[in-house]
Design a protein around this motif. Sequence first.
Motif, short mmCIF file in Angstrom:
data_model
loop_
_atom_site.label_atom_id
_atom_site.label_comp_id
_atom_site.label_asym_id
_atom_site.label_seq_id
_atom_site.Cartn_x
_atom_site.Cartn_y
_atom_site.Cartn_z
N GLU A 50 35.67 38.93 26.92
CA GLU A 50 35.11 39.18 27.99
C GLU A 50 34.85 37.94 28.91
OE1 GLU A 50 30.58 41.04 29.55
OE2 GLU A 50 31.16 40.87 27.29
N LYS A 51 34.72 36.65 28.33
CA LYS A 51 34.34 35.51 29.05
C LYS A 51 35.78 35.04 29.82
CE LYS A 51 30.03 35.13 28.04
NZ LYS A 51 29.10 35.13 29.21
N MET A 52 36.83 35.17 28.91
CA MET A 52 37.99 34.76 29.51
C MET A 52 38.25 35.74 30.73
SD MET A 52 39.74 32.46 27.73
CE MET A 52 41.21 32.66 28.18
N LEU A 53 37.93 36.90 30.84
CA LEU A 53 38.26 37.76 31.89
C LEU A 53 37.20 37.14 33.10
CD1 LEU A 53 38.46 41.14 30.39
CD2 LEU A 53 40.17 39.95 31.70
N GLN A 54 35.82 36.95 32.92
CA GLN A 54 35.02 36.49 33.96
C GLN A 54 35.46 35.08 34.74
OE1 GLN A 54 31.12 36.44 32.17
NE2 GLN A 54 30.93 38.57 32.05
N ALA A 55 36.06 34.12 33.63
CA ALA A 55 36.51 32.78 34.16
C ALA A 55 37.71 33.19 35.10
CB ALA A 55 36.78 31.96 32.74
N LYS A 56 38.44 33.96 34.43
CA LYS A 56 39.65 34.37 35.47
C LYS A 56 39.26 34.65 36.77
CE LYS A 56 43.10 35.09 31.67
NZ LYS A 56 44.12 36.28 31.32
N GLU A 57 38.35 35.66 36.89
CA GLU A 57 37.92 36.04 38.01
C GLU A 57 37.25 35.01 39.00
OE1 GLU A 57 35.11 39.17 37.03
OE2 GLU A 57 36.84 40.69 36.64
N LYS A 58 36.44 34.57 38.47
CA LYS A 58 35.83 33.06 38.97
C LYS A 58 36.70 32.19 39.45
CE LYS A 58 32.03 31.13 40.42
NZ LYS A 58 31.30 31.75 41.24
N PHE A 59 37.77 31.90 38.71
CA PHE A 59 38.95 30.99 39.09
C PHE A 59 39.69 31.53 40.53
CE2 PHE A 59 43.36 29.93 39.19
CZ PHE A 59 43.32 28.39 39.00
N TYR A 60 39.95 32.96 40.58
CA TYR A 60 40.73 33.49 41.61
C TYR A 60 39.67 33.24 42.57
CZ TYR A 60 44.22 35.21 38.38
OH TYR A 60 45.44 35.20 37.18
N GLN A 61 38.40 33.76 42.83
CA GLN A 61 37.57 33.86 43.85
C GLN A 61 37.37 32.24 44.42
OE1 GLN A 61 36.00 36.43 44.87
NE2 GLN A 61 35.13 35.22 46.66
N LEU A 62 37.27 31.30 43.66
CA LEU A 62 37.27 29.92 43.88
C LEU A 62 38.73 29.46 44.58
CD1 LEU A 62 35.37 28.28 40.93
CD2 LEU A 62 34.37 28.57 43.06
N LYS A 63 39.43 29.92 44.18
CA LYS A 63 40.93 29.55 44.87
C LYS A 63 40.80 30.14 46.24
CE LYS A 63 45.94 29.93 43.81
NZ LYS A 63 46.78 30.56 42.99
N GLU A 64 40.46 31.42 46.45
CA GLU A 64 40.41 32.02 47.62
C GLU A 64 39.74 31.36 48.56
OE1 GLU A 64 39.41 36.10 47.19
OE2 GLU A 64 41.39 36.71 46.24
N ASP A 65 38.51 31.00 48.13
CA ASP A 65 37.56 30.24 49.08
C ASP A 65 38.00 28.85 49.49
OD1 ASP A 65 35.75 32.46 48.80
OD2 ASP A 65 34.61 31.34 47.10
N HIS A 66 38.65 28.30 48.58
CA HIS A 66 39.44 26.88 48.72
C HIS A 66 40.38 27.05 49.82
CE1 HIS A 66 40.48 22.86 48.49
NE2 HIS A 66 41.85 23.04 47.83
#
Length: 513
Positions: A50-66
Amino acid sequence: MEITDVLIGLLAGVIVGGAVAWFALNAVFNKKKNSILEEAEKEGEAIKKEKMLQAKEKFYQLKEDHEKVIKDRNRKIQSAEDRIKQREAVLSKNLEHSKKEGEKVGAIKENLERQVEVIENKQKELEKSHSQNVERLEKISNMSAVDAKAELTKALKDEARTEAMSHIKEIIDEAKLTAGSEAKKVIIQSIQRLATEHAVENSVSVFNIESDELKGRIIGREGRNIRAIEAATGVEIIVDDTPEAIILSCFDPVRREIARLALHQLVTDGRIHPARIEEVVKKVTKQIEDEIVETGKRTCIDLGIHGLNANLVRMVGRMKYRSSYGQNLLQHSREVANLSATMASELGLNTKLAKRAGLLHDIGKVPDDEPELPHALLGMKLAEKFGEKPEVCNAIGAHHDEIEMTGLLSPIIQVCDAISGARPGARREVVESYIKRLRDLENMALSYPGVTKSYAIQAGRELRVMVESDQVTDDQADTLSFDLSQRIQTEMTYPGQVKITVIREKRAINYAK
């Protein structure tokens, strides 16, 4: 031995049974532990996924914002580059235009320099011509330019002086025509503003003479002597049928005293004529001024007051010729000073300051001019002007509650002023109560229907009532007179008796056209 063997056998059995039980429990515990560990490993794997999935989602979100931020920054940089290119283009155009304008300015500057050079040459020629003309005029007039300028200036000054004198003469003539009416207007306005201050004073003095024959000499041929006395002193002299007495009327007691002393010297000397009158009045005026200053100094010495300004000393001396509600102002001020010092001593305050404030508390009643201020505030301003201490100034200004009291000295002065004025016999009846009584008489008559006017005359001893003949009959006039007399008896307090006269007249008016 048998018991021992039995006990040993029992103990051995217990030990063996406990060992068996322990092994059994241990087996159960190990089994339970293994099951718990398996469940914990399963839950840990689930949480890890579950944590791995959340970390991937957060990473993708930060990448889009950047990426968005980078795109915005690139767009701003591009727009800035576009503006810079446009500005460079504009500057290059302006530079080319400036070069062209500079060439034009240079040409204009050269043209102006040529024109200035031409003007300077013409100016030199004009100056040379002017100097030649001046030399020619000097030869013709036998006078230098400086002398001619001085002569012209003198002529202009004489002409201006002549015109100014003519204007001054016109102004003086006009002032003479209007001075009388303007003076009356000013005096009337002053009396109206200061009626409360002066209505309560004695405004007349009686000058006793040995015989009525002296009245004619004082009047003089065609009234020259009496006019000269009135002009020199500012006092109205009333010569009537009063035996062996002349009335001197003036609101200023100092001027009235000057006139009285001058008349006394003139009558004693026997020489009464305009020139002698002016001489005696000047002499008496100087004598009164010296006496005022001497009275002020003597009062300060008697009270032990030192360092008082000379102007305040002179005002203290003027108090001798001023009265307030029939009480001499100087005696009142001395009394307040002594009372204030006594009270301050009892309270442990500064007695010298109290005595000083008590003496000066009514100084605003004797100023050289008559400003539109209550005497307490005027006295405070005079004390401030002539260097008195703030406690003294506040005590002077606050003794009638015109300003707020800021020290213990102020209520002492107020109380002592009230004590001096309220003691039995200090002051006569206030004129306001007399005027109020007369107004009450008139208003009482005006309250009846049909009454148009009412006048209280003869110091309130007679009331004259005018009624409308169309509204009030003769019988009603009699009734009105009687009713008024009864009301006055029951509702008012008055000395002597009051005569009520009701006047009813019929007027028939027509016009011949």
